[in-house]
Design an enzyme around this catalytic site. Sequence first.
Site, short mmCIF file in Angstrom:
data_model
loop_
_atom_site.label_atom_id
_atom_site.label_comp_id
_atom_site.label_asym_id
_atom_site.label_seq_id
_atom_site.Cartn_x
_atom_site.Cartn_y
_atom_site.Cartn_z
CE LYS A 1 67.66 -31.73 -59.65
NZ LYS A 1 67.55 -31.65 -58.18
CG ASP B 1 63.94 -31.39 -57.09
OD1 ASP B 1 62.84 -31.81 -56.69
OD2 ASP B 1 64.97 -32.08 -57.09
CE LYS C 1 63.19 -34.94 -54.45
NZ LYS C 1 64.23 -34.02 -54.92
CG ASP D 1 52.61 -27.79 -45.35
OD1 ASP D 1 51.63 -27.94 -44.60
OD2 ASP D 1 53.62 -27.15 -45.04
CB THR E 1 65.97 -43.67 -55.25
OG1 THR E 1 66.66 -42.43 -55.06
CG2 THR E 1 65.14 -43.60 -56.51
NE ARG F 1 76.98 -36.11 -57.80
CZ ARG F 1 76.68 -37.08 -56.95
NH1 ARG F 1 77.50 -37.35 -55.96
NH2 ARG F 1 75.56 -37.77 -57.09
O1 C5P Z 1 75.15 -35.29 -59.54
P1 C5P Z 1 74.04 -36.16 -60.04
O2 C5P Z 1 73.95 -36.19 -61.55
O3 C5P Z 1 74.01 -37.51 -59.39
O4 C5P Z 1 72.74 -35.36 -59.54
C1 C5P Z 1 71.46 -35.80 -59.76
C2 C5P Z 1 70.46 -34.79 -59.30
O5 C5P Z 1 69.20 -35.45 -59.19
C3 C5P Z 1 70.73 -34.19 -57.92
O6 C5P Z 1 70.25 -32.84 -57.95
C4 C5P Z 1 69.91 -35.04 -56.99
O7 C5P Z 1 69.46 -34.35 -55.87
C5 C5P Z 1 68.73 -35.43 -57.86
N1 C5P Z 1 68.12 -36.72 -57.47
C6 C5P Z 1 68.83 -37.92 -57.41
N2 C5P Z 1 68.23 -39.09 -57.07
C7 C5P Z 1 66.95 -39.09 -56.77
C8 C5P Z 1 66.20 -37.92 -56.83
C9 C5P Z 1 66.84 -36.74 -57.18
O8 C5P Z 1 70.00 -37.95 -57.67
N3 C5P Z 1 66.39 -40.24 -56.47
#
Ligand code: C5P
Length: 235
Positions: free
Chosen positions: A39, A66, A68, A71, A121, A213
């Site tokens: 992603k 990604d 989002k 427009d 979220t 992460r």
């Molecule tokens: O580091 P982590 O595993 O938390 O990253 C999750 C990924 O999903 C990040 O790229 C974050 O921007 C994305 N994301 C999220 N929560 C959301 C929508 C997208 O963590 N509600």
Amino acid sequence: MSERSLNADPHLIVGLDVSSRQEAEAIVAELGDAVSFYKIGYQLGFAGGLPLVSELARAGKSVFLDLKLHDIANTVEKGVESVLRLGATMTTVHAYPQVMRAAAKAAEGTDLTVLGVTVLTSLDAGDLADAGYATTDVAALVERRALQARECGLRGLVSSAAEAAHLRGLVGPGMAIVTPGIRPQGSAAGDQKRVVTPADALRSGASHLVVARPIIAAPDRLAAARAIVAEMATA
Ligand code: C5P
């Protein structure tokens, strides 16, 4: 670890949440055949990472771009056409009917899965009121937009793992449900408030997991990715 668990799982999407193309390329090289789906979001995309979409696609990887989008319909349609030309296989739009119809039109007849982001979220009832919405019922708005996404011809949704089971019941088996907020057993939650393990997310109806992460910040990224793939295989 079994041979099968060492292979990439096409339902694991690794978020390349880094700020340079060089860092991203190093991670992709490190993960090698263990990961087949990446992603790219704002952080990397706007730091010179957009050409990586085509580069990864040429290397046989799937790419979720990604961005989002939100427009006017014409701009969204043309934008999604450009996303397609980059070689992405998944992308996101905010789940407003006009936006979704335009994106679905651009993706029709292609392999691009457009996902609707129902309600971020990070938003709660107070944020909906602040933004001038007549409803402050976040759960009802999520449901409404999930159903609209299906009606508008989108092929998937982004959802928290906590909501995945409910949304799966609502939209049926045909749509992709892509969930972030995944943490393997025993890892740090970071800023994610509600985290779910890979196996539990799949059991609740998620079709794809987005993990950043727990892999990107791991001391041994390859081992971390393989452990998640192995955990997914148990679900
Ligand atoms: O580091 P982590 O595993 O938390 O990253 C999750 C990924 O999903 C990040 O790229 C974050 O921007 C994305 N994301 C999220 N929560 C959301 C929508 C997208 O963590 N509600």
